[in-house]
Design a protein around this motif. Structure first.
Motif, PDB file in Angstrom:
ATOM      1  N   THR A 152       0.824  -1.211   0.000  1.00  0.00           N
ATOM      2  CA  THR A 152       0.000   0.000   0.000  1.00  0.00           C
ATOM      3  C   THR A 152       0.856   1.258   0.000  1.00  0.00           C
ATOM      4  O   THR A 152       0.596   2.223  -0.720  1.00  0.00           O
ATOM      5  N   ARG A 179       0.594   4.199  -2.737  1.00  0.00           N
ATOM      6  CA  ARG A 179      -0.059   5.433  -2.325  1.00  0.00           C
ATOM      7  C   ARG A 179       0.665   6.640  -2.916  1.00  0.00           C
ATOM      8  O   ARG A 179       1.876   6.757  -2.830  1.00  0.00           O
ATOM      9  N   ALA A 224      -5.534   3.076  -2.644  1.00  0.00           N
ATOM     10  CA  ALA A 224      -4.396   2.992  -1.725  1.00  0.00           C
ATOM     11  C   ALA A 224      -4.371   4.149  -0.737  1.00  0.00           C
ATOM     12  O   ALA A 224      -3.727   4.058   0.320  1.00  0.00           O
ATOM     13  N   ASP A 226      -4.597  -4.207   3.744  1.00  0.00           N
ATOM     14  CA  ASP A 226      -4.308  -4.269   2.311  1.00  0.00           C
ATOM     15  C   ASP A 226      -5.323  -5.159   1.583  1.00  0.00           C
ATOM     16  O   ASP A 226      -5.686  -4.880   0.429  1.00  0.00           O
TER      17      ASP A 226
END
Length: 267
Positions: free
Chosen positions: A4, A8, A220, A235
């Motif tokens: 993640t 992100r 994310a 996740d």
């Protein structure tokens, strides 16, 4: 670094809310206008409201996917609320809401001077109307009707707000895959459906923009604090949203046909 964290992107800023200004009582979840430490005003949606953090997840995903698709959405920010925020507010209901919302909330940049879209007064071209109808059918957004358009006109342009009612099923059902290929019958009530004459074109156009990479990057950004602490790993919970959205893209002909059939009844 987790998967993640790798995906992100720093799209949403974090802003500390420093002054609770005006409650917006027309909203069932008691949003409010608040001032951030950056000097801007925001409409803040609280995680302590009745629909909880799932509404914030839908707001973030819906708003940022709309932006990725080239539609106009006020800037979304993570709104940090501390224990002293709004302490002087005399309303006990609001005090309880603020106490339950300490931490990360979500806010939209306040569009000063904007007015609510009126379909009788303001025209919308077929391409734009079709893209908005397509998006709401894709996201299963039940709240863009004549009664509550969730559209603003600002500087003569149409802006989308309030996506918290999208992905409505995630409040009650963790099996998102069951909804991938479902028609979205509520599209018949969409405020722009009559103008959406280019749905097939919109389908092609939007699918070129909302790629798996784009969807994954948007999802994310959902904070751990908004996810179910007693459910699957964070996740995995995010991946469930990604899999649903990508799967629904693959089945877009289903909801496009439903929208076209509903429009044919109107016209």
């Amino acid at each position: 670094m987790s998967k993640t964290e790798q995906l992100r992107q720093s799209v949403l800023r974090s802003v500390q809310m420093v002054r609770y200004a005006v409650p917006l009582r027309e909203g069932g979840s008691l949003p409010a206008i608040a001032e951030g430490d950056d000097g801007f005003d925001y409409v803040i949606k609280f995680k302590g409201a009745g629909q909880g953090t799932r509404a914030l997840i839908a707001e973030l995903i819906g708003g940022e996917l709309a932006r990725a698709a080239g539609l106009k959405v006020p800037e979304l920010v993570f709104a940090e609320v501390d224990e002293v925020f709004g302490r002087t507010e005399p309303d006990e209901e609001i005090q309880d809401l603020l106490q339950a919302s300490t931490g990360i909330n979500l806010a939209l940049h306040y569009l000063s001077g904007a007015f609510t879209f009126d379909p009788v007064v303001t025209d919308v071209d077929a391409d734009l109307a079709s893209r908005i109808v397509w998006l709401d059918a894709f996201l299963m957004n039940v709240d863009r009707t004549r009664r509550n358009t969730n559209l603003l006109v600002w500087h003569k342009e149409l802006w989308l707000i309030d996506h918290g009612a999208a992905l409505y099923f995630h409040h009650n059902d963790d099996h998102y895959s069951a909804y991938i290929d479902r028609p979205f019958a509520q599209i018949k009530d969409h405020v722009l459906l009559r103008r959406a004459r280019r749905l097939e074109d919109a389908n092609v156009h939007m699918k070129t923009l909302l790629t798996r990479q784009v969807i994954t990057s948007v999802v994310a950004q959902v904070p751990d604090a908004w996810l179910d602490n007693h459910g699957a790993p964070f996740d995995d919970q995010r991946q469930a949203y990604v899999d649903f959205l990508c799967g629904r893209l693959d089945k877009s002909d289903v909801f496009v046909k439903t929208a076209e059939d509903a429009r044919n009844v109107l016209v």
